[in-house]
Design a protein around this motif. Structure first.
Motif, PDB file in Angstrom:
ATOM      1  N   ASP A   1       0.855  -1.188   0.000  1.00 52.80           N
ATOM      2  CA  ASP A   1       0.000   0.000   0.000  1.00 52.80           C
ATOM      3  C   ASP A   1       0.886   1.231   0.000  1.00 52.80           C
ATOM      4  O   ASP A   1       1.835   1.331   0.792  1.00 52.80           O
ATOM      5  N   CYS A   2       0.580   2.146  -0.882  1.00 57.14           N
ATOM      6  CA  CYS A   2       1.351   3.382  -0.931  1.00 57.14           C
ATOM      7  C   CYS A   2       1.054   4.198   0.326  1.00 57.14           C
ATOM      8  O   CYS A   2      -0.113   4.453   0.644  1.00 57.14           O
TER       9      CYS A   2
ATOM     10  N   HIS B   1       0.408   7.200   3.021  1.00 58.93           N
ATOM     11  CA  HIS B   1      -0.174   8.528   2.885  1.00 58.93           C
ATOM     12  C   HIS B   1       0.945   9.557   2.770  1.00 58.93           C
ATOM     13  O   HIS B   1       1.963   9.474   3.466  1.00 58.93           O
ATOM     14  N   ASP B   2       0.755  10.545   1.892  1.00 61.93           N
ATOM     15  CA  ASP B   2       1.809  11.509   1.574  1.00 61.93           C
ATOM     16  C   ASP B   2       3.095  10.775   1.220  1.00 61.93           C
ATOM     17  O   ASP B   2       4.187  11.151   1.632  1.00 61.93           O
ATOM     18  N   GLY B   3       2.941   9.672   0.461  1.00 61.29           N
ATOM     19  CA  GLY B   3       4.060   8.774   0.189  1.00 61.29           C
ATOM     20  C   GLY B   3       5.155   9.415  -0.637  1.00 61.29           C
ATOM     21  O   GLY B   3       4.934  10.263  -1.498  1.00 61.29           O
TER      22      GLY B   3
ATOM     23  N   GLU C   1      -3.517   2.047  -3.588  1.00 64.26           N
ATOM     24  CA  GLU C   1      -3.695   3.420  -3.097  1.00 64.26           C
ATOM     25  C   GLU C   1      -2.652   4.368  -3.699  1.00 64.26           C
ATOM     26  O   GLU C   1      -2.079   5.214  -3.010  1.00 64.26           O
TER      27      GLU C   1
ATOM     28  N   GLN D   1      -2.867   6.874  -5.434  1.00 67.02           N
ATOM     29  CA  GLN D   1      -3.172   8.308  -5.419  1.00 67.02           C
ATOM     30  C   GLN D   1      -2.480   9.030  -4.265  1.00 67.02           C
ATOM     31  O   GLN D   1      -2.393  10.259  -4.253  1.00 67.02           O
ATOM     32  N   HIS D   2      -1.971   8.265  -3.293  1.00 64.39           N
ATOM     33  CA  HIS D   2      -1.273   8.887  -2.162  1.00 64.39           C
ATOM     34  C   HIS D   2       0.164   9.274  -2.494  1.00 64.39           C
ATOM     35  O   HIS D   2       0.814   9.954  -1.703  1.00 64.39           O
TER      36      HIS D   2
ATOM     37  N   ASN E   1       3.163  11.167  -3.427  1.00 64.96           N
ATOM     38  CA  ASN E   1       3.450  12.598  -3.487  1.00 64.96           C
ATOM     39  C   ASN E   1       4.592  12.823  -4.475  1.00 64.96           C
ATOM     40  O   ASN E   1       5.753  12.586  -4.172  1.00 64.96           O
TER      41      ASN E   1
ATOM     42  N   GLY F   1      -5.598   2.687  -7.902  1.00 65.73           N
ATOM     43  CA  GLY F   1      -5.910   3.943  -7.239  1.00 65.73           C
ATOM     44  C   GLY F   1      -7.309   4.431  -7.555  1.00 65.73           C
ATOM     45  O   GLY F   1      -8.056   3.822  -8.322  1.00 65.73           O
TER      46      GLY F   1
ATOM     47  N   LYS G   1      -8.373  10.137  -8.526  1.00 66.44           N
ATOM     48  CA  LYS G   1      -7.352  11.162  -8.317  1.00 66.44           C
ATOM     49  C   LYS G   1      -6.021  10.762  -8.941  1.00 66.44           C
ATOM     50  O   LYS G   1      -5.189  11.612  -9.264  1.00 66.44           O
TER      51      LYS G   1
ATOM     52  N   ASP H   1     -11.084   9.949  -1.614  1.00 66.80           N
ATOM     53  CA  ASP H   1     -10.432   9.342  -0.456  1.00 66.80           C
ATOM     54  C   ASP H   1     -11.386   9.103   0.702  1.00 66.80           C
ATOM     55  O   ASP H   1     -10.951   8.752   1.794  1.00 66.80           O
TER      56      ASP H   1
END
Length: 543
Positions: free
Chosen positions: A176-177, A179-181, A236, A238-239, A241, A270, A273, A402
């Motif tokens: 899983d990517c 968050h704010d990856g 995921e 879309q996370h 960055n 994703g 987004k 999200d």
């Protein structure tokens, strides 16, 4: 880095059906290729359901309802399509990496030199031809992307040991990517996924100090090669960055290298987004469009929706469940817009609400207004997304992609707060040694499961028995629980005998039963109903 205290399944080679697959140990060790019917059976999941359970106490039936969330799945054509695409992606990735051929060692040597130079773009030798492909899977939250992927991936072994080549194969890896990856965090996620799969310590080794992103990326590529990773799924996405990762080109370059140089197939998953990322240079990269993009849409309001509702409607723990009307079908679609996850949870919460609040079993059925109330109170967070779907507002969908769909377990627990307040008799304060209670409960549950009671129901019955008498023994718990089950069976038989009768036995029913009147009528049914004062005399009304 490898620890030897965890066994890995040894490769069992089969004939996949075509020569180029059969000659490659990494492909021949995979399970047989599924036909559409086999793929459909892979997805089909139905929870345990017994009609006798509808006579259980309200608070116990709630536990049975939650089975639907984890044990109900109806396959559609898009599920079959995705299974077949993933099957091809994994096998195509291995075509260019056959451990029987010299090109496999050339792959290893190329990657080793790139790792030493800490540069994935470094030219070492002529690149070995890659057969890997890539694909993107895009869908709104709750559309079932991750669930479907997990079912497909779990049909493959997580690891396969090839003794003849001293090789541990990892057919697939899913991360899983964050968050704010960033690319650094993505690399760490891959290290941890490999550690969990292989019992290694790559994360501990490469997270120490301040290794540059170039070093981390080459290490990931090297590990994917030496452990024969066939498919990398990044969920995921879309996370991700792009700014923190050093820009879109750096990310694309890394993924394309995995595909074209290392030979690992890649799936990016994703929400809408992520579409701009998928439509960027990654889409233009060589082989990146090999299996194209899949847009995972909600269930259309057609035969698929009807089939889905017909199947789930069977699972009701209500004592007066009604038939599914067209009005209810329309309402469920209006509130869920065809998103299966929302539909299932709405259906479960509606059952729980009416079971806990109804004082009369005759009122235990799902209504138009009940569904609306549940939606307004429990699904407020997804309303913007549902409204955007209703009007086809794609721009708004990108803003709400999200949103998390409410957790069913916490919502069921909250439902208990709405129960009518009943006076609870106080029990005497008895100090009891509870040290052996967990062990007694476990033994009692096991005994009930052994005689055919489902585990979730057994746990509730045992809990009730212990609560009613803190000093109860194991034998008494089992006796009390089996007595409850037996009484349920008797109630079910009475219900069956009174409600489900063959026409030839209708004359044995009570005088007030319309079926008896019908079986004994000599004239028209209207006259029979009129003489028994079961209908209003229309003639008098018209006069």
């Amino acid at each position: 880095m490898m620890k030897n205290d965890i066994p890995f399944p040894t490769a069992q080679y089969i004939d996949p059906g075509i020569p180029e697959y059969a000659n490659n140990p990494l492909i021949a060790a995979l399970p047989p290729i599924n036909d559409p019917i086999s793929a459909a059976s892979l997805f089909t999941k139905k929870p345990h359901f017994s009609r006798e359970e509808i006579y259980l106490p309200s608070h116990i039936r709630i536990h049975a309802i939650s089975r639907l969330v984890n044990s109900f799945f109806v396959p559609f054509s898009n599920h079959i399509l995705l299974e077949q695409k993933i099957s091809a992606l994994i096998r195509q990735a291995y075509l260019g990496r056959n451990p029987k051929e010299a090109s496999f060692k050339k792959h290893l040597n190329n990657c080793f030199e790139k790792m030493v130079r800490k540069d994935l773009n470094a030219y070492i030798y002529d690149n070995v031809s890659s057969t890997a492909l890539s694909m993107s899977l895009v869908g709104i939250s709750g559309s079932g992307k991750s669930t479907t992927l997990n079912i497909i991936l779990d049909s493959y072994n997580k690891t396969i040991f090839h003794p003849n080549f001293n090789l541990i194969q990892v057919p697939w890896l899913k991360v899983d990517c964050p968050h704010d990856g960033t690319l650094t965090e993505l690399c760490f996620s891959i290290f941890m996924a490999l550690d969990k799969r292989l019992n290694t310590s790559y994360f501990q080794k490469f997270s120490r100090g301040r290794l540059g992103i170039g070093k981390l990326l080459t290490e990931v590529a090297n590990l994917c090669l030496i452990h024969a990773v066939g498919l990398l799924v990044i969920d995921e996405f879309q996370h991700m960055n792009m700014a923190k990762s050093g820009g879109e080109k750096k990310m694309v370059n890394f993924l394309v290298t995995l595909i074209n140089t290392i030979g690992v197939s890649v799936i990016l998953v994703g929400t809408p987004k992520a579409l701009p990322i998928f439509a960027s240079e990654f889409r233009q990269a060589r082989r990146a469009a090999g299996h194209g993009n899949i847009v995972w849409d909600r269930i259309k309001k057609d035969e698929s929706w009807d089939d889905f509702l017909d199947e789930i409607w069977k699972y009701q723990w209500l004592q007066n469940a009604q038939e599914l009307t067209e009005e209810l079908r329309g309402k469920l679609y209006d509130l869920s817009q065809g998103i299966a996850d929302i539909t299932i949870k709405l259906f479960c919460l509606a059952q729980a609400r009416i079971i806990l609040l109804s004082s009369d079993w005759k009122k235990e059925y799902i209504t138009f207004n009940l569904l609306q109330d549940i939606y307004d109170e429990e699904f407020a967070v997804v309303k913007p997304m549902i409204n955007a779907l209703k009007i086809g507002d794609n721009r708004s969908l990108n803003e709400y992609n999200d949103i998390e769909i409410p957790d069913i377990e916490s919502s069921l627990i909250n439902t208990f707060d709405l129960m009518k307040q009943n006076t609870i008799a106080k029990r005497s304060n008895i100090v009891v040694d509870e040290s052996d209670k967990p062990e007694i409960a476990k033994k009692a549950v096991k005994s009930l499961v052994d005689i055919g009671v489902s585990e979730d129901i057994a746990e509730s019955l045992v809990k009730d028995a212990i609560s009613s008498d803190p000093n109860i023994s194991l034998l008494q718990i089992i006796q009390a629980s089996t007595k409850s089950v037996a009484s349920l069976s008797e109630d079910a038989k009475k219900e069956e005998s009174s409600c489900v009768r063959k026409p030839k036995s209708w004359n044995q029913l009570s005088r007030k039963d319309i079926r008896k009147l019908y079986s004994e009528k000599t004239g028209g049914m209207y006259e029979v109903l009129l003489s028994n004062k079961l209908i209003f005399p229309v003639e008098r009304f018209m006069a």
